[in-house]
Design a protein around this motif. Structure first.
Motif, PDB file in Angstrom:
ATOM      1  N   ILE B  88      35.238  46.302  50.843  1.00  0.00           N
ATOM      2  CA  ILE B  88      33.805  46.203  50.570  1.00  0.00           C
ATOM      3  C   ILE B  88      33.621  45.663  49.153  1.00  0.00           C
ATOM      4  N   MET B  89      32.747  44.684  49.013  1.00  0.00           N
ATOM      5  CA  MET B  89      32.398  44.187  47.677  1.00  0.00           C
ATOM      6  C   MET B  89      30.877  44.199  47.531  1.00  0.00           C
ATOM      7  N   GLU B  90      30.399  45.019  46.625  1.00  0.00           N
ATOM      8  CA  GLU B  90      28.953  45.085  46.379  1.00  0.00           C
ATOM      9  C   GLU B  90      28.707  44.931  44.880  1.00  0.00           C
ATOM     10  N   PRO B  91      28.552  43.679  44.428  1.00  0.00           N
ATOM     11  CA  PRO B  91      28.394  43.466  42.990  1.00  0.00           C
ATOM     12  C   PRO B  91      27.177  44.206  42.424  1.00  0.00           C
ATOM     13  N   LYS B  92      27.394  44.900  41.325  1.00  0.00           N
ATOM     14  CA  LYS B  92      26.310  45.625  40.647  1.00  0.00           C
ATOM     15  C   LYS B  92      26.611  45.683  39.161  1.00  0.00           C
ATOM     16  N   GLN B 104      31.733  54.944  48.648  1.00  0.00           N
ATOM     17  CA  GLN B 104      31.896  54.049  49.797  1.00  0.00           C
ATOM     18  C   GLN B 104      32.970  52.986  49.527  1.00  0.00           C
ATOM     19  N   SER B 105      32.897  52.378  48.360  1.00  0.00           N
ATOM     20  CA  SER B 105      33.862  51.316  48.043  1.00  0.00           C
ATOM     21  C   SER B 105      35.278  51.853  47.922  1.00  0.00           C
ATOM     22  N   VAL B 134      45.827  43.997  51.010  1.00  0.00           N
ATOM     23  CA  VAL B 134      45.045  42.879  50.486  1.00  0.00           C
ATOM     24  C   VAL B 134      44.269  43.368  49.264  1.00  0.00           C
ATOM     25  N   SER B 135      44.685  42.872  48.107  1.00  0.00           N
ATOM     26  CA  SER B 135      44.034  43.202  46.846  1.00  0.00           C
ATOM     27  C   SER B 135      43.057  42.079  46.510  1.00  0.00           C
ATOM     28  N   SER B 136      43.002  41.697  45.268  1.00  0.00           N
ATOM     29  CA  SER B 136      42.103  40.622  44.828  1.00  0.00           C
ATOM     30  C   SER B 136      42.517  40.210  43.419  1.00  0.00           C
ATOM     31  N   VAL B 137      42.269  38.958  43.067  1.00  0.00           N
ATOM     32  CA  VAL B 137      42.532  38.583  41.671  1.00  0.00           C
ATOM     33  C   VAL B 137      41.637  39.381  40.731  1.00  0.00           C
ATOM     34  N   LEU B 138      40.536  39.914  41.280  1.00  0.00           N
ATOM     35  CA  LEU B 138      39.624  40.696  40.435  1.00  0.00           C
ATOM     36  C   LEU B 138      40.237  42.039  40.011  1.00  0.00           C
ATOM     37  N   ALA B 139      41.352  42.403  40.618  1.00  0.00           N
ATOM     38  CA  ALA B 139      42.046  43.614  40.161  1.00  0.00           C
ATOM     39  C   ALA B 139      42.523  43.455  38.729  1.00  0.00           C
ATOM     40  N   GLN B 140      42.806  42.214  38.342  1.00  0.00           N
ATOM     41  CA  GLN B 140      43.355  41.952  37.006  1.00  0.00           C
ATOM     42  C   GLN B 140      42.405  41.134  36.137  1.00  0.00           C
ATOM     43  N   LYS B 141      41.299  40.690  36.713  1.00  0.00           N
ATOM     44  CA  LYS B 141      40.426  39.763  35.998  1.00  0.00           C
ATOM     45  C   LYS B 141      39.016  40.350  35.951  1.00  0.00           C
ATOM     46  N   ALA B 142      38.476  40.490  34.770  1.00  0.00           N
ATOM     47  CA  ALA B 142      37.124  41.058  34.643  1.00  0.00           C
ATOM     48  C   ALA B 142      36.062  40.001  34.939  1.00  0.00           C
ATOM     49  N   THR B 143      35.118  40.373  35.782  1.00  0.00           N
ATOM     50  CA  THR B 143      33.967  39.496  36.031  1.00  0.00           C
ATOM     51  C   THR B 143      32.723  40.367  36.074  1.00  0.00           C
ATOM     52  N   LEU B 144      31.608  39.791  35.703  1.00  0.00           N
ATOM     53  CA  LEU B 144      30.378  40.580  35.622  1.00  0.00           C
ATOM     54  C   LEU B 144      29.997  41.146  36.986  1.00  0.00           C
ATOM     55  N   GLN B 146      31.460  43.425  38.796  1.00  0.00           N
ATOM     56  CA  GLN B 146      32.526  43.761  39.759  1.00  0.00           C
ATOM     57  C   GLN B 146      33.357  44.973  39.326  1.00  0.00           C
ATOM     58  N   ALA B 147      32.783  45.844  38.532  1.00  0.00           N
ATOM     59  CA  ALA B 147      33.569  46.979  38.007  1.00  0.00           C
ATOM     60  C   ALA B 147      34.126  47.848  39.137  1.00  0.00           C
ATOM     61  N   VAL B 148      33.316  48.139  40.140  1.00  0.00           N
ATOM     62  CA  VAL B 148      33.760  49.039  41.210  1.00  0.00           C
ATOM     63  C   VAL B 148      34.850  48.364  42.048  1.00  0.00           C
ATOM     64  N   TYR B 149      34.549  47.153  42.489  1.00  0.00           N
ATOM     65  CA  TYR B 149      35.512  46.421  43.329  1.00  0.00           C
ATOM     66  C   TYR B 149      36.828  46.215  42.578  1.00  0.00           C
ATOM     67  N   SER B 150      36.700  45.767  41.339  1.00  0.00           N
ATOM     68  CA  SER B 150      37.866  45.485  40.516  1.00  0.00           C
ATOM     69  C   SER B 150      38.722  46.742  40.312  1.00  0.00           C
ATOM     70  N   ALA B 151      38.074  47.860  40.002  1.00  0.00           N
ATOM     71  CA  ALA B 151      38.813  49.108  39.776  1.00  0.00           C
ATOM     72  C   ALA B 151      39.493  49.576  41.062  1.00  0.00           C
ATOM     73  N   SER B 152      38.802  49.436  42.181  1.00  0.00           N
ATOM     74  CA  SER B 152      39.404  49.887  43.446  1.00  0.00           C
ATOM     75  C   SER B 152      40.610  49.016  43.799  1.00  0.00           C
TER      76      SER B 152
END
Lengths: 79, 241
Positions: B88-92, B104-105, B134-144, B146-152
């Motif tokens: 789940i990706m819910e940008p906030k 949820q995430s 299946v992870s994401s490049v956002l696991a290692q890369k900060a983007t506005l 995406q804190a929840v998705y990135s941390a998960s």
């Protein structure tokens, strides 16, 4: 092979110990061979042999050979 | 030559996007594929289209339902490959994150992987197997936003490495794929501005295709990768460089 013989065989195989050492009083973490890794190998072998899937609580509670028999009985494995 | 003959592959989150592409590819490689997703309707539609596909509706956030799935799987003959693809990706913005969003995430992206991997590892331990997260490049890369998705997803990568270490002795390999921006419905939640900026940041100047990610999963599922474990492999057109 009886279920009891299967149990002894699986413990012996998973823990790589002689079958004679598989006695009711044998407890988890009291011999080097029965560590957390071997425990999971044992669980997988018990599940495959008896065609069951154990609950996590039962995996954690399986702290001795006697306890294993008691837990397996709850999954309709007769000894 | 087909690379997954006599292998049973379970794909969690298989009803669309990357998971669907994986299901299609692995079927074509001779695997018995079991597609798992929350929506029974979507799975049934999929099964009509993909003749040999097996389906199992499952909400992985309801952990009590996970064991019955594996009991069923055990009766089907076991498991060789588990692909944890649900996400789940819910940008906030950070200040707008509520407890519900977190729960949820994390429940879908990370927590469910624990029981799924526990049961899978036990089914695989007799002859070995492969778990692909299946992870994401956002696991290692900060983007506005995406804190929840990135941390998960960072948690997914840590779990991947720890599981790889614990399960290596049982010949169960655990690896992760870290896709960048892939052309799936997950991107629907991004604003046009964010998407344009993302494209501008990708050295290869295009989105990835689900089929390209599926090819990497196929490699990790097959014996061609039999000495690879505990790795996180990015597939992102150079975005993480």
């Amino acid at each position: 092979m009886t279920n009891n013989e299967k149990l002894v065989h699986l413990f012996s195989e998973a823990l790589t110990i002689a079958p004679e050492l598989v006695v009711d009083s044998l407890q988890y973490n009291t011999i080097p061979q029965w560590d957390s890794t071997a425990h999971m190998v044992l669980i997988a072998q018990l599940e495959a042999e008896f065609e069951i899937m154990l609950d996590t609580d039962d995996i954690i509670d399986m702290s001795s050979v006697a306890k294993a028999r008691e837990i397996l009985a709850r999954y309709d494995i007769e000894f | 030559m087909q690379r997954l003959v006599n292998k049973t592959v379970v794909i969690i989150g298989a009803s669309q996007g990357i998971g669907l592409a994986m299901a299609e590819l692995m079927l074509s490689e001779g695997a018995k594929v079991i597609a798992v997703a929350r929506s029974k309707d979507k799975l049934e539609q999929l099964a009509q289209r993909l003749e040999k596909l097996d389906i199992y509706p499952l909400d992985i956030t309801q952990t009590d339902n996970i064991k019955p799935f594996f009991v069923w799987l055990q009766k089907q003959g076991g498991l060789d490959v588990l692909i944890n693809n649900a996400g789940i990706m819910e940008p906030k913005g950070f200040g707008f994150i509520k407890s519900d969003n977190l729960q949820q995430s994390f429940a879908t992206n990370l927590f469910a992987l624990f029981p799924l991997s526990q049961f899978a590892a036990r089914l695989m331990s007799k002859k070995g197997g492969s778990i692909i997260n299946v992870s994401s490049v956002l696991a290692q890369k900060a983007t506005l936003g995406q804190a929840v998705y990135s941390a998960s997803k960072a948690g997914v990568e840590a779990l991947t490495k720890n599981l790889a270490l614990e399960l290596a002795g049982q010949k169960v390999r655990v690896n992760a794929i870290a896709p960048g921006s892939i052309d799936t419905s997950l991107l629907d939640n991004l604003t046009e501005q964010t998407l344009a900026q993302t494209l501008a940041d990708i050295p290869m100047q295009r989105l990835g295709l689900p089929q390209e990610v599926a090819q990497l999963a196929l490699f990790l599922a097959s014996n061609e990768s039999q000495y690879i474990t505990g790795q996180v492999i990015a597939i992102d057109g150079g975005w993480s460089l």
